[in-house]
Design a protein around this motif. Structure first.
Motif, mmCIF file in Angstrom:
data_model
loop_
_atom_site.group_PDB
_atom_site.id
_atom_site.type_symbol
_atom_site.label_atom_id
_atom_site.label_comp_id
_atom_site.label_asym_id
_atom_site.label_seq_id
_atom_site.Cartn_x
_atom_site.Cartn_y
_atom_site.Cartn_z
ATOM 1 N N LEU A 148 -13.900 142.072 -1.291
ATOM 2 C CA LEU A 148 -13.295 142.175 -2.632
ATOM 3 C C LEU A 148 -13.574 143.542 -3.249
ATOM 4 O O LEU A 148 -12.729 144.089 -3.966
ATOM 5 N N ASP A 149 -14.751 144.094 -2.952
ATOM 6 C CA ASP A 149 -15.075 145.423 -3.499
ATOM 7 C C ASP A 149 -14.092 146.468 -2.989
ATOM 8 O O ASP A 149 -13.551 147.273 -3.755
ATOM 9 N N ARG A 150 -13.858 146.441 -1.678
ATOM 10 C CA ARG A 150 -12.958 147.438 -1.091
ATOM 11 C C ARG A 150 -11.511 147.202 -1.520
ATOM 12 O O ARG A 150 -10.742 148.142 -1.737
ATOM 13 N N ALA A 151 -11.166 145.918 -1.657
ATOM 14 C CA ALA A 151 -9.800 145.591 -2.095
ATOM 15 C C ALA A 151 -9.579 146.103 -3.522
ATOM 16 O O ALA A 151 -8.514 146.643 -3.855
ATOM 17 N N HIS A 152 -10.602 145.939 -4.330
ATOM 18 C CA HIS A 152 -10.531 146.407 -5.723
ATOM 19 C C HIS A 152 -10.308 147.926 -5.750
ATOM 20 O O HIS A 152 -9.415 148.440 -6.450
ATOM 21 N N GLU A 153 -11.098 148.622 -4.946
ATOM 22 C CA GLU A 153 -10.954 150.088 -4.862
ATOM 23 C C GLU A 153 -9.563 150.486 -4.376
ATOM 24 O O GLU A 153 -8.941 151.412 -4.898
ATOM 25 N N ALA A 154 -9.106 149.751 -3.341
ATOM 26 C CA ALA A 154 -7.817 150.111 -2.727
ATOM 27 C C ALA A 154 -6.662 149.914 -3.712
ATOM 28 O O ALA A 154 -5.737 150.728 -3.773
ATOM 29 N N LEU A 155 -6.729 148.824 -4.474
ATOM 30 C CA LEU A 155 -5.639 148.561 -5.432
ATOM 31 C C LEU A 155 -5.742 149.474 -6.647
ATOM 32 O O LEU A 155 -4.745 149.874 -7.242
ATOM 33 N N GLY A 156 -6.975 149.757 -7.013
ATOM 34 C CA GLY A 156 -7.200 150.533 -8.237
ATOM 35 C C GLY A 156 -7.430 149.575 -9.401
ATOM 36 O O GLY A 156 -6.869 148.471 -9.425
ATOM 37 N N GLY A 157 -8.255 149.984 -10.329
ATOM 38 C CA GLY A 157 -8.659 149.116 -11.435
ATOM 39 C C GLY A 157 -7.499 148.565 -12.237
ATOM 40 O O GLY A 157 -7.473 147.375 -12.571
ATOM 41 N N ALA A 158 -6.496 149.398 -12.514
ATOM 42 C CA ALA A 158 -5.397 148.935 -13.372
ATOM 43 C C ALA A 158 -4.584 147.849 -12.672
ATOM 44 O O ALA A 158 -4.267 146.814 -13.267
ATOM 45 N N ALA A 159 -4.278 148.086 -11.391
ATOM 46 C CA ALA A 159 -3.490 147.097 -10.647
ATOM 47 C C ALA A 159 -4.293 145.804 -10.472
ATOM 48 O O ALA A 159 -3.742 144.707 -10.531
ATOM 49 N N TRP A 160 -5.596 145.946 -10.286
ATOM 50 C CA TRP A 160 -6.464 144.760 -10.146
ATOM 51 C C TRP A 160 -6.416 143.939 -11.429
ATOM 52 O O TRP A 160 -6.256 142.719 -11.404
ATOM 53 N N GLU A 161 -6.542 144.604 -12.539
ATOM 54 C CA GLU A 161 -6.519 143.905 -13.833
ATOM 55 C C GLU A 161 -5.166 143.253 -14.100
ATOM 56 O O GLU A 161 -5.088 142.209 -14.742
ATOM 57 N N ALA A 162 -4.113 143.887 -13.604
ATOM 58 C CA ALA A 162 -2.761 143.384 -13.888
ATOM 59 C C ALA A 162 -2.330 142.275 -12.925
ATOM 60 O O ALA A 162 -1.268 141.669 -13.098
ATOM 61 N N LEU A 163 -3.150 142.010 -11.932
ATOM 62 C CA LEU A 163 -2.776 141.035 -10.900
ATOM 63 C C LEU A 163 -2.567 139.654 -11.531
ATOM 64 O O LEU A 163 -3.479 139.120 -12.170
ATOM 65 N N SER A 164 -1.387 139.105 -11.354
ATOM 66 C CA SER A 164 -1.108 137.810 -11.969
ATOM 67 C C SER A 164 -0.014 137.101 -11.184
ATOM 68 O O SER A 164 0.644 137.704 -10.350
ATOM 69 N N PHE A 165 0.136 135.818 -11.458
ATOM 70 C CA PHE A 165 1.221 135.071 -10.820
ATOM 71 C C PHE A 165 1.923 134.225 -11.870
ATOM 72 O O PHE A 165 1.346 133.922 -12.914
ATOM 73 N N TYR A 166 3.170 133.859 -11.557
ATOM 74 C CA TYR A 166 3.941 133.101 -12.531
ATOM 75 C C TYR A 166 3.902 131.623 -12.173
ATOM 76 O O TYR A 166 4.323 131.226 -11.082
ATOM 77 N N GLU A 167 3.387 130.838 -13.089
ATOM 78 C CA GLU A 167 3.220 129.395 -12.866
ATOM 79 C C GLU A 167 4.278 128.628 -13.640
ATOM 80 O O GLU A 167 4.293 128.671 -14.872
ATOM 81 N N GLU A 168 5.160 127.955 -12.897
ATOM 82 C CA GLU A 168 6.169 127.133 -13.573
ATOM 83 C C GLU A 168 5.778 125.671 -13.606
ATOM 84 O O GLU A 168 6.493 124.844 -14.154
ATOM 85 N N GLY A 169 4.676 125.358 -12.940
ATOM 86 C CA GLY A 169 4.197 123.978 -12.947
ATOM 87 C C GLY A 169 2.991 123.882 -13.851
ATOM 88 O O GLY A 169 3.021 124.336 -14.992
ATOM 89 N N THR A 170 1.920 123.353 -13.288
ATOM 90 C CA THR A 170 0.714 123.169 -14.076
ATOM 91 C C THR A 170 -0.458 123.760 -13.334
ATOM 92 O O THR A 170 -0.771 123.329 -12.231
ATOM 93 N N GLY A 171 -1.115 124.716 -13.930
ATOM 94 C CA GLY A 171 -2.331 125.271 -13.343
ATOM 95 C C GLY A 171 -3.481 124.296 -13.516
ATOM 96 O O GLY A 171 -3.321 123.239 -14.137
ATOM 97 N N SER A 172 -4.648 124.645 -12.999
ATOM 98 C CA SER A 172 -5.766 123.695 -13.043
ATOM 99 C C SER A 172 -6.201 123.414 -14.478
ATOM 100 O O SER A 172 -6.691 122.346 -14.797
ATOM 101 N N ASP A 173 -5.992 124.361 -15.382
ATOM 102 C CA ASP A 173 -6.324 124.114 -16.790
ATOM 103 C C ASP A 173 -5.066 123.793 -17.594
ATOM 104 O O ASP A 173 -5.031 123.966 -18.797
ATOM 105 N N GLY A 174 -4.038 123.397 -16.886
ATOM 106 C CA GLY A 174 -2.787 123.072 -17.558
ATOM 107 C C GLY A 174 -2.012 124.304 -17.978
ATOM 108 O O GLY A 174 -1.054 124.228 -18.735
ATOM 109 N N GLU A 175 -2.419 125.488 -17.481
ATOM 110 C CA GLU A 175 -1.746 126.698 -17.932
ATOM 111 C C GLU A 175 -0.413 126.870 -17.205
ATOM 112 O O GLU A 175 -0.237 126.434 -16.070
#
Ligand code: GLU
Length: 287
Positions: A148-175
């Motif tokens: 994860l450390d190397r992946a973080h470096e490879a993506l760069g901090g901004a891209a790491w922070e922006a990493l997200s997915f679109y949930e059209e159903g229900t996430g574990s917290d109902g999100e």
């Protein structure tokens, strides 16, 4: 979104299907039909110790009985191990994975106990170069873990922070909607197992990209996997599908159906007179 609608049902042939699988398969199938999209069946049979050909035959038999059809040929992951190995190699060339010779027990002993009760959420880190050379020379088997450390470096901090997915159903917290990906909750996951040459997250994400899956429709028990899967997609620049995690079907005792609890299988229900129409109705899908 103008991607063609493509979804999949991706069971592992480690046992006969039960009502929970029927619900998941029917949900994906019906959603594809309603969207005039494609439905793909994929056999995730990379675990050589738990997968059996008779369970794979059982999947085809049970799904046909439920009235499903799917595109042929069906992709069987065990036929494509070289593809997954090539993907791990590509990450190795970028320095994003490391060899791990430790057993599960050694890792857990090393940290006292498993955080979150899961051996997967660990980050044992690479061996020292000397130790690694010695272990390699000894011929001991090893896994490849994502750093994860190397992946973080490879993506760069901004891209790491922006990493997200679109949930059209229900996430574990109902999100639902955009969910920030938290790959760190999975730890340095194994991308290539000692015994299998690949592992679930890598093979699943690889195939979702290869098969042009636009919507991953699966049980909410897999929502946690999405966080690390999203990172793997980003590392390869693979497109991110939309996710629709669905509720899990529960039995009369209020507990969800699960293989390991010996839930009644579709096969035994069929043999004792239950019809496919009964199962479809119970899962909320009319005849
Ligand atoms: N093969 C996995 C299972 O049987 C499902 C993978 C997925 O839908 O992403 O639980």
């Amino acid at each position: 979104m103008d991607r063609p609608f493509v979804t999949r049902f991706a069971p592992s042939p480690t046992g006969r299907l039960h009502k929970g699988h029927a619900f998941s398969a029917l949900t994906a199938y019906q959603t594809a039909k309603d969207a005039n999209g494609r439905f793909i069946l994929r056999i995730e049979d990379i675990d050589p110790t738990r997968c059996r050909p008779e369970y794979e035959d059982g999947i085809y038999e049970d799904l046909r009985w439920l009235g499903l059809d799917w595109e042929e040929p069906v992709r069987r992951q065990s036929d494509h191990l070289a593809d997954y190995a090539a993907a791990v190699d590509a990450l190795r060339e970028r320095g994003l994975v490391y060899r791990c010779f430790r057993t599960r027990k050694e890792i857990l002993d090393g940290i006292g106990h498993a955080p979150h009760g899961s051996a997967d959420a660990v980050r044992p880190g690479p061996h020292s170069p000397d130790e690694e050379a010695e272990l390699l020379a000894s011929g001991k088997a090893y896994a490849w873990r994502l750093s994860l450390d190397r992946a973080h470096e490879a993506l760069g901090g901004a891209a790491w922070e922006a990493l997200s997915f679109y949930e059209e159903g229900t996430g574990s917290d109902g999100e639902s909607g955009w969910v920030k990906a938290r790959p760190e909750t999975a730890g340095d996951v194994v991308l290539s197992r000692k015994d299998a040459g690949t592992a679930y997250h890598l093979a699943a994400v690889h195939d979702d990209a290869l098969q042009g899956i636009s919507h991953v429709i699966r049980g909410v028990d897999l929502v946690e996997a999405t966080h690390i899967q999203r990172l793997i997609q980003a590392l390869f620049d693979w497109p991110a599908p939309v996710y629709r995690h669905h509720r899990l079907m529960t039995g009369p005792d209020g507990r969800r159906y699960a293989k390991r609890d010996g839930s009644v299988t579709l096969k035994s229900l069929r043999e004792s007179g239950t019809t496919a129409t009964d199962i479809r109705a119970e899962a909320g899908f009319g005849a």
